[in-house]
Design a protein around this motif. Structure first.
Motif, short mmCIF file in Angstrom:
data_model
loop_
_atom_site.label_atom_id
_atom_site.label_comp_id
_atom_site.label_asym_id
_atom_site.label_seq_id
_atom_site.Cartn_x
_atom_site.Cartn_y
_atom_site.Cartn_z
N TYR A 112 44.27 28.17 80.49
CA TYR A 112 44.27 29.34 79.61
C TYR A 112 45.44 29.24 78.64
O TYR A 112 46.53 28.77 79.00
CB TYR A 112 44.40 30.64 80.40
N ALA A 113 45.21 29.66 77.40
CA ALA A 113 46.27 29.79 76.41
C ALA A 113 45.91 30.95 75.50
O ALA A 113 44.73 31.20 75.22
CB ALA A 113 46.44 28.50 75.61
N GLY A 114 46.93 31.69 75.08
CA GLY A 114 46.63 32.84 74.24
C GLY A 114 47.83 33.33 73.46
O GLY A 114 48.99 33.07 73.82
N TYR A 115 47.53 34.02 72.36
CA TYR A 115 48.55 34.67 71.54
C TYR A 115 48.04 36.06 71.18
O TYR A 115 46.88 36.22 70.77
CB TYR A 115 48.81 33.87 70.26
N ASP A 116 48.88 37.05 71.36
CA ASP A 116 48.52 38.40 70.96
C ASP A 116 49.78 39.16 70.57
O ASP A 116 50.90 38.70 70.78
CB ASP A 116 47.74 39.13 72.06
N VAL A 117 49.56 40.31 69.99
CA VAL A 117 50.65 41.17 69.55
C VAL A 117 50.48 42.53 70.20
O VAL A 117 49.42 43.17 70.09
CB VAL A 117 50.67 41.32 68.01
N GLY A 118 51.51 42.97 70.91
CA GLY A 118 51.49 44.30 71.50
C GLY A 118 52.30 45.26 70.65
O GLY A 118 53.32 44.91 70.07
N VAL A 119 51.82 46.48 70.56
CA VAL A 119 52.48 47.50 69.76
C VAL A 119 52.91 48.64 70.68
O VAL A 119 52.08 49.20 71.40
CB VAL A 119 51.54 48.05 68.67
N LEU B 202 60.91 53.13 64.62
CA LEU B 202 59.69 52.46 64.21
C LEU B 202 59.00 51.88 65.45
O LEU B 202 59.63 51.71 66.50
CB LEU B 202 60.02 51.32 63.23
N PRO B 203 57.70 51.55 65.36
CA PRO B 203 57.02 50.93 66.50
C PRO B 203 57.62 49.56 66.83
O PRO B 203 58.09 48.84 65.95
CB PRO B 203 55.57 50.79 66.03
N GLN B 204 57.59 49.21 68.09
CA GLN B 204 58.06 47.91 68.55
C GLN B 204 56.89 46.94 68.60
O GLN B 204 55.82 47.27 69.12
CB GLN B 204 58.69 48.04 69.93
N LEU B 205 57.08 45.75 68.06
CA LEU B 205 56.06 44.71 68.09
C LEU B 205 56.49 43.61 69.06
O LEU B 205 57.62 43.11 68.99
CB LEU B 205 55.84 44.11 66.70
N ASN B 206 55.58 43.25 69.98
CA ASN B 206 55.83 42.17 70.93
C ASN B 206 54.89 41.01 70.60
O ASN B 206 53.67 41.14 70.76
CB ASN B 206 55.58 42.62 72.36
N HIS B 207 55.43 39.90 70.12
CA HIS B 207 54.63 38.71 69.86
C HIS B 207 54.62 37.87 71.13
O HIS B 207 55.65 37.32 71.54
CB HIS B 207 55.21 37.93 68.69
N ASN B 208 53.45 37.75 71.74
CA ASN B 208 53.33 37.12 73.05
C ASN B 208 52.53 35.83 72.97
O ASN B 208 51.42 35.81 72.42
CB ASN B 208 52.64 38.07 74.04
N ILE B 209 53.07 34.77 73.53
CA ILE B 209 52.35 33.51 73.69
C ILE B 209 52.43 33.12 75.16
O ILE B 209 53.50 33.17 75.78
CB ILE B 209 52.98 32.39 72.83
N SER B 210 51.30 32.77 75.74
CA SER B 210 51.28 32.41 77.15
C SER B 210 50.22 31.36 77.42
O SER B 210 49.26 31.20 76.65
CB SER B 210 51.02 33.64 78.04
N GLY B 211 50.42 30.64 78.49
CA GLY B 211 49.44 29.64 78.91
C GLY B 211 49.61 29.33 80.38
O GLY B 211 50.72 29.47 80.92
#
Length: 952
Positions: A659-666, A694-703
């Motif tokens: 598995y590999a993925g990238y997403d952004v959490g707000v 302001l909103p917090q942005l979490n740039h997430n990459i995982s595998g």
């Protein structure tokens, strides 16, 4: 202490050395080939070697591509060889040693199943385990556990399954997310509820497999993700009647502590369509029941996050919008104490009913729990300031908490027809709690050139009470259209949460260094009342269109409207209950959230790739004032964000997955953080809101990568993850130079990041006899905080190493050991002299012996060490528990047990932590040495009579 370890190790080595004695009979190798009637090899057949005396499993493997198998170093004894392959009659052969070093059976032919041979298949199909692809089915009767054991004890015996000391389960190298009973849920989604309370003797089969996620089932979309699931299949006699277990025990008073008591009863009645379970417990031994987290319940609507499975969209973990942690606003005194902390009295009871047919599924339960916890704690906090200065705070406190909760759950699923499905979910919780806290805080200032100088003393008395109600209701409708793969889904959710809390705060503060301090800071006598109401309405749509054989287009829309109303009144009881406007606030907030997104998914031969983008807008329309009667001031914010999402799931051959993925959490700022209100429930640690967040942005990459070999039961699991924070919400601090009161206020900072990895490796040292699991975890964090306007950068490097060893050389002995080493290296930019290393290590060993005359002996030693040279902190906590019990009666339904807990009388709960600009340690007095005599009775509704004829 060393002697205790030595004794346990000697017992273990004696058993192993006896098993490997030079006087043992000559050993031999057994080999052969599995083929069909045309002599074609049957690759990946399951081959098992059973003990001829009792059919217990000795060894197992899978055949290679040429159908060959081999068992080496076998003792000279009689065995039963069993070979199974899907669609063929299992092959059985009795193996007797010939004195030769090698026994070659040659080609062993398996016959295909025909109708005439079906009866033969039924009679011979029973085997210790069966492997079909990624599904493993264990025959429970082939894995011996002592009478009265739970399912958790049984799982510990199964090859490829690990259960840690907290009851968490891993199978085939992955965490088990769900445990079902005959395919049906059991007390919600908590796996431990079934494994800790169901009896092992009720189970005939244990099935371990990869199940689709609930999101995938409800929407009909294959998102490529799987949940490791364990299904417990009940014996027929337990399906037809009732069964259960009742335990009652007591012990004398000791160490100025009242007498101990512990009672627990559970009753179950299952059939092919229905399940009914009931449980009742009460104790003062710090056992809080079915592992439900009382504190999470106490917080309110956070307990209902699982209803978000109706929020369609990206299947990443951050697809939801987060509204922060508002619920704690009416709980100004944190509710402390969990299992093993302090001294607790607990009572709980629950009933669960499931009805399950092909078209209708109903699950409902009611659960009540009450917990009273008394905590005597000693805490020390060291806060680092710019330059070389630091503040050290000691806190000696006594706290008593009483929490009562009622929880009701309901889930109904109906197949309206072959094309339509309706799901209704409703969950409610209401409860109340109160807390009394007495605290003495002392603050010392160290300028970096001398010793600590006392600056402040604070004596505080807090009395808190709260009444809470929360409910979440969801309706989900799914429609399959005529075109294969085309579907439409819609959902609606209503959630409500109310919280009425009151805090009586009395404090006397002494400021030794300050020359002029407002009298209101010296003596506090306040009534802080908070009433909060929150309603949320959500609607979601999802349309799935397959436009090619391997491609699917998904489009979704999410809507959410949340209304909050909070009325906080703080009055001065020393001034005729005059209202303190600086601490009071009334506000109403409306949160409007819209998201529209689309993604493209490719699926083919185990490969699942998805990429998409969504645009979302969050709007805050708030009004606030110090008093409800005053004109309301506006707070209006609109946040628009573009959210990408990419994921890859690949199920490869030979039980490998990637598995590999990238997403952004707000993360949207909480209403508490946005309001310019001051809270002083801890007079020396004041919090204040910031309306400009302001909103917090979490740039997430995982595998991650997972591999499991069902033939050798070797597993390997590794993952890597990283997060980069934009506009991270952090709590900056300002220290008053006169009073040393710390004031925190949230602000946005960009540049924080986190990087980590976990690697696990497990394999049998000797199949069915010894298993070793090793793991390591690395984590590197970079956090930002502003201290007195100076930016502090904290770098944490965390290294963890662990291992678990399970030894079951004989049926009468079992030994389990684990060791965990944890090192945290923390470095601060504003005060490098305070850089430090924290060590948290734990070692545990469990020894179980079966003695003659149905007598069993258990002992466990849990040894924990805590060390921090910078704080001159060094503590070792050994906990030794021992019990001996006897099975009574011909039917072996009763048990009498004598237990000793914490024989060394050393139990105390200790923790140490390094934060963004501080370190803290905590010591809590907890239940220490006590003894318990208990009686257990196992009930059975229908007696099962199993006749053994030949070998299975």
């Amino acid at each position: 202490m060393k002697n205790l370890f030595l004794l346990a190790v000697l017992c273990l080595l004696s058993a192993m050395l006896y098993a490997q004695s030079p006087t043992a009979p000559t050993r031999f190798t057994l080999q052969g080939r599995a083929v069909d009637t045309t002599s074609a090899p049957l690759a990946s057949s399951t081959v098992m070697l059973l003990n001829a005396k009792d059919s217990s499993l000795v060894n197992f493997t899978r055949t290679g591509d040429n159908g060959a198998f081999s068992f080496k170093n076998l003792k000279a004894a009689n065995y039963v060889l069993k070979i199974s392959f899907v669609g063929f009659i299992p092959y059985n052969q009795v193996i007797k040693p010939t004195g030769d070093a090698l026994i070659d059976l040659g080609a062993l032919k398996l016959k295909p199943i025909t109708r005439e041979l079906m009866e033969v298949v039924v009679r011979t199909a029973k085997a210790p385990l069966t492997i079909k692809g990624d599904t493993i089915e264990y025959n429970a009767s082939s894995f011996k556990v002592p009478p009265g054991s739970t399912v958790e004890d049984l799982l510990r015996k199964l090859p490829g399954v690990q259960v840690d000391q907290d009851g968490n389960i891993r199978a085939q190298g992955q965490e088990v997310k769900k445990v079902t009973v005959d395919g049906k849920s059991f007390f919600g989604n908590d796996p431990k509820a079934a494994t800790k309370n169901l009896q092992a003797e009720a189970i005939t089969k244990v099935q371990v497999f990869d199940d689709k996620t609930e999101q995938s089932k409800l929407t009909g979309i294959n998102d490529g993700k799987k949940e490791k699931t364990v299904n417990l299949e009940l014996k027929e006699e337990f399906k037809k009647g009732g069964f259960g277990k009742v335990t009652a025990g007591g012990g004398p008073a000791s160490n100025n502590v009242s007498a101990r008591f512990d009672g627990k009863g559970m009753y179950n009645k299952f059939d092919s369509k229905q399940q009914f379970s009931a449980i009742l417990l009460g104790n003062n031994t710090n056992q809080q029941g079915l592992s439900f987290n009382d504190y999470q319940d106490f917080r309110g609507s956070n307990a209902f996050n699982f209803n978000d499975n109706a929020d369609f969209g990206f299947s990443g973990s951050n697809r939801y919008i987060y509204f922060g942690d508002d619920n704690n606003e009416s709980l100004t005194v944190p509710v402390g104490g969990g299992e093993g902390r302090g001294f607790s009295k607990n009572s709980a009871g629950g009933i669960n009913y499931n009805y399950d047919t092909k078209k209708t599924k109903l699950s409902t339960s009611y659960y009540y729990n009450q917990t009273r916890i008394d905590l005597d704690a000693l805490r020390e906090n060291k806060r680092y300031l710019p330059g070389t200065s630091s503040l050290r705070t000691t806190d000696t406190s006594n706290q008593s908490n009483l929490n009562t909760n009622h929880r009701v759950s309901f889930r109904y699923e109906k197949q309206l027809d072959s094309m339509q499905t309706l799901v209704v979910i409703s969950n409610g919780r209401f409860g109340n709690g109160n807390s009394n806290l007495q605290s003495l805080q002392r603050v010392f200032l160290n300028s970096g050139t001398g010793s600590d100088v006392p600056t402040t003393n604070s004596q505080t008395l807090n009395n808190t009470s709260a009444n809470q109600f929360a409910m979440a209701n969801t309706v989900l409708y799914r429609l399959k259209l005529k075109k294969k793969g085309r579907s439409l889904a819609a959902s609606g959710t209503f959630q409500t949460n109310s919280n009425d809390g009151d805090l009586l705060l009395k404090a006397q503060n002494q400021f030794f260094q300050a020359t002029s301090v407002n009298d209101m800071l010296r003596v506090l006598n306040q009534d802080q009342g908070t009433t909060s109401r929150s309603n949320q309405y959500k609607g979601n749509l999802l349309f799935v269109e397959p436009f090619a054989k391997k491609y699917t287009w998904e489009t979704f829309y999410n809507f959410s409207l949340r209304n909050d109303e909070v009325d906080r009144d703080v009055t001065n009881l020393n001034d005729s209950r005059r209202r303190i406007d600086s601490l009071s606030l009334y506000y109403k907030n409306n949160y409007l959230f819209n998201r529209l997104g689309s993604s493209l998914r490719y699926s083919f031969k185990g490969l699942n790739i998805a990429a998409g983008v969504a645009g979302q807008q969050f709007r805050l329309d708030g009004r606030y004032a110090r008093n409800e009667d005053q004109p309301l001031q506006p707070i209006q914010r609109t946040y628009t964000t573009v959210i990408p999402n990419v994921s890859l799931n690949y199920s490869m051959k030979n039980n490998r997955s990637l598995y590999a993925g990238y997403d952004v959490g707000v993360q949207i700022p909480s209403s508490r953080d946005l309001q310019p209100v001051t809270s002083n429930s801890n007079p020396l640690f004041v919090t204040r809101g910031n309306p400009n967040l302001l909103p917090q942005l979490n740039h997430n990459i995982s595998g991650y990568f997972n591999y499991f070999n069902p033939g050798s039961f070797t597993s390997f699991w590794a993952n890597v993850y990283t997060t980069y924070y934009v506009n991270q919400i952090v709590y900056s601090q300002t220290v008053d130079p006169q009073t040393n009161i710390v004031t925190t206020m949230p602000e946005n900072l960009t540049g924080g990041r986190n990087l980590g990895s976990y690697i696990g490796f497990g394999f049998p040292l000797k199949k069915t006899k010894a298993t070793l699991n090793l793991n390591t975890q690395l984590n590197f964090g970079h956090n930002l905080t502003r201290i007195n306007t100076v930016l502090n950068e904290t770098n944490n490097q965390n290294y963890s190493f662990g291992g678990q060893l399970a030894l079951t050389p004989k049926e009468w002995i079992a030994f389990y050991a684990n060791a965990n080493f944890n090192v945290t290296d923390t470095r601060y930019s504003i005060n490098t002299a305070q850089n430090q290393i924290i060590y948290n290590n734990s070692f545990r060993g469990d020894l179980n012996l079966q003695l003659p005359g149905s007598i069993f002996f258990n002992t466990s030693l849990n040894y924990r060490t805590y060390k921090n040279e910078r704080l001159n902190f060094n503590q070792q906590i050994p906990i030794l528990n021992t019990s001996i019990y006897h099975i009574l009666g011909k039917a072996k339904k009763a048990e009498i047990r004598l237990s000793a807990y914490d024989l060394l009388n050393r139990n105390v709960v200790i923790s140490q932590y390094a934060g963004q600009n501080y370190t803290s340690t905590e010591r809590i007095q907890s239940l220490a040495r006590y003894f318990m005599l208990s009686i257990t009775y196992n009930m059975r509704g229908v007696q099962g009579k199993v006749r053994r004829e030949g070998f299975y």
